[in-house]
Design a protein around this motif. Structure first.
Motif, PDB file in Angstrom:
ATOM      1  N   GLY A  10       0.812  -1.212   0.000  1.00  0.00           N
ATOM      2  CA  GLY A  10       0.000   0.000   0.000  1.00  0.00           C
ATOM      3  C   GLY A  10       0.844   1.259   0.000  1.00  0.00           C
ATOM      4  N   VAL A  11       1.936   1.253   0.763  1.00  0.00           N
ATOM      5  CA  VAL A  11       2.864   2.389   0.766  1.00  0.00           C
ATOM      6  C   VAL A  11       3.581   2.485  -0.581  1.00  0.00           C
ATOM      7  CG1 VAL A  11       4.933   3.356   1.850  1.00  0.00           C
ATOM      8  CG2 VAL A  11       3.139   2.330   3.270  1.00  0.00           C
ATOM      9  N   PHE A  12       3.993   1.348  -1.113  1.00  0.00           N
ATOM     10  CA  PHE A  12       4.624   1.299  -2.439  1.00  0.00           C
ATOM     11  C   PHE A  12       3.698   1.897  -3.499  1.00  0.00           C
ATOM     12  CE2 PHE A  12       4.636  -1.522  -6.284  1.00  0.00           C
ATOM     13  CZ  PHE A  12       5.763  -0.993  -6.905  1.00  0.00           C
ATOM     14  N   PHE A  13       2.440   1.470  -3.506  1.00  0.00           N
ATOM     15  CA  PHE A  13       1.480   1.983  -4.483  1.00  0.00           C
ATOM     16  C   PHE A  13       1.265   3.487  -4.296  1.00  0.00           C
ATOM     17  CE2 PHE A  13      -1.015  -2.240  -5.275  1.00  0.00           C
ATOM     18  CZ  PHE A  13      -0.065  -2.624  -6.194  1.00  0.00           C
ATOM     19  N   GLY A  14       1.103   3.913  -3.040  1.00  0.00           N
ATOM     20  CA  GLY A  14       0.855   5.327  -2.776  1.00  0.00           C
ATOM     21  C   GLY A  14       2.005   6.201  -3.233  1.00  0.00           C
ATOM     22  N   CYS A  15       3.225   5.783  -2.915  1.00  0.00           N
ATOM     23  CA  CYS A  15       4.407   6.539  -3.340  1.00  0.00           C
ATOM     24  C   CYS A  15       4.512   6.562  -4.862  1.00  0.00           C
ATOM     25  CB  CYS A  15       5.664   5.926  -2.743  1.00  0.00           C
ATOM     26  SG  CYS A  15       5.865   6.151  -0.962  1.00  0.00           S
ATOM     27  N   LYS A  16       4.318   5.417  -5.482  1.00  0.00           N
ATOM     28  CA  LYS A  16       4.472   5.325  -6.936  1.00  0.00           C
ATOM     29  C   LYS A  16       3.472   6.209  -7.666  1.00  0.00           C
ATOM     30  CE  LYS A  16       4.803   1.966 -10.709  1.00  0.00           C
ATOM     31  NZ  LYS A  16       4.854   0.510 -11.057  1.00  0.00           N
ATOM     32  N   ARG A  17       2.195   6.140  -7.250  1.00  0.00           N
ATOM     33  CA  ARG A  17       1.179   6.915  -7.960  1.00  0.00           C
ATOM     34  C   ARG A  17       1.374   8.407  -7.718  1.00  0.00           C
ATOM     35  NH1 ARG A  17      -0.751   9.416 -10.880  1.00  0.00           N
ATOM     36  NH2 ARG A  17      -2.847   9.486 -11.787  1.00  0.00           N
ATOM     37  N   ALA A  18       1.786   8.783  -6.510  1.00  0.00           N
ATOM     38  CA  ALA A  18       2.034  10.194  -6.230  1.00  0.00           C
ATOM     39  C   ALA A  18       3.192  10.722  -7.073  1.00  0.00           C
ATOM     40  CB  ALA A  18       2.322  10.385  -4.746  1.00  0.00           C
ATOM     41  N   ILE A  19       4.267   9.947  -7.157  1.00  0.00           N
ATOM     42  CA  ILE A  19       5.428  10.405  -7.923  1.00  0.00           C
ATOM     43  C   ILE A  19       5.096  10.513  -9.409  1.00  0.00           C
ATOM     44  CG2 ILE A  19       7.755   9.747  -8.676  1.00  0.00           C
ATOM     45  CD1 ILE A  19       8.210   8.741  -5.809  1.00  0.00           C
TER      46      ILE A  19
END
Length: 257
Positions: free
Chosen positions: A120-129
């Motif tokens: 979930g953190v990986f997805f959140g960081c990736k989509r934000a970047i």
């Protein structure tokens, strides 16, 4: 008004620490998009979105399971479509799971906890970047990421192997993202809460009593959601313009003891 006119996404923003972050960020001028499985508040009370709007702020709620890329993608996409940009994402959503030791932890429970707390953190960081890289630099940053980790990313979480491992992953992801995208003017930090009184039961073997937590914490009280929210606000603001890759302890001195 340290976040005046900023657009912020908060995952797990309906209850507990995420609720406190959403309300404080809105009070500081941000438009807040809450991503969560439900608007029901675990500790009771009016939905977070309602409280923000009643106080004159702007908030949206979007159903979001952070373990699913399509949900995280939709959360950011809808927010940007309505408000034009994304300035901050707070990856707060997490789960304790069954809270068991290694031999009692099933593969299914391990996968569930890791899907939320790490992926979930990986997805959140990736989509934000992905979004940040399409935006101009404002001040010192294209965008800021605040991940909510835990003291149990640095020390063991007795009887909770999946939870502790997932939070350790959040700490590592924070550092890696900070270094990999610093030259792109993207700032990534984490807040690591100690024992915070949210009304959510810990459960499972090894769960400590409040008496133990009080004895283990040097300060004369345990943490409140607002303590974590204030730390997240600092890292989300322009005041933290030269801080990246940091995991800020909010634990009343637990880790120093």
């Amino acid at each position: 008004m340290r976040l005046k006119d900023k657009v912020v996404v908060v995952t797990g923003g309906a209850s507990g620490i995420g609720r406190a972050i959403s309300i404080l960020f809105a009070r500081e001028g941000a438009t807040v998009a809450i991503g969560d499985l439900t608007e029901d508040v675990k500790e009771g009370g009016a939905p977070t979105r309602d409280l923000i709007e009643q106080a004159g702020g702007t908030a949206r709620f979007h159903h979001c399971d952070v373990a699913k890329w399509d949900d995280v993608d939709a959360l950011v996409t809808k927010t940007v479509a309505e408000f034009g940009r994304l300035d901050v994402i707070v990856n707060n959503a997490a789960t304790l799971g069954s809270g068991t030791r290694l031999l009692e932890t099933s593969e299914a429970d391990w996968d569930h906890v890791m899907a939320v707390n790490a992926k979930g953190v990986f997805f959140g960081c990736k989509r934000a970047i992905q979004q940040f890289l399409t935006q101009p630099v404002v001040g010192d940053a294209r965008g800021r990421i605040v991940n909510i980790s835990s003291q149990h990313g640095m020390v063991c979480a007795p009887g909770k192997i999946a939870y502790g491992t997932g939070k350790a992953a959040a700490v590592y992801i924070t550092r890696q993202v900070a270094v990999d995208y610093a030259e792109d003017h993207i700032i990534c930090n984490a807040v690591a809460p100690g024992r915070i009184l949210t009304g959510k039961p810990l459960g499972g073997p090894g769960s400590d009593s409040l008496d133990y937590s009080k004895a283990r914490t040097p300060m004369p009280r345990l943490g409140r959601p607002g303590d974590v929210a204030s730390a997240a606000l600092f890292l989300a603001s322009e005041e933290a313009s030269y801080i990246t890759g940091h995991n800020l302890m909010v634990d009343g001195g637990w880790m120093a003891y």
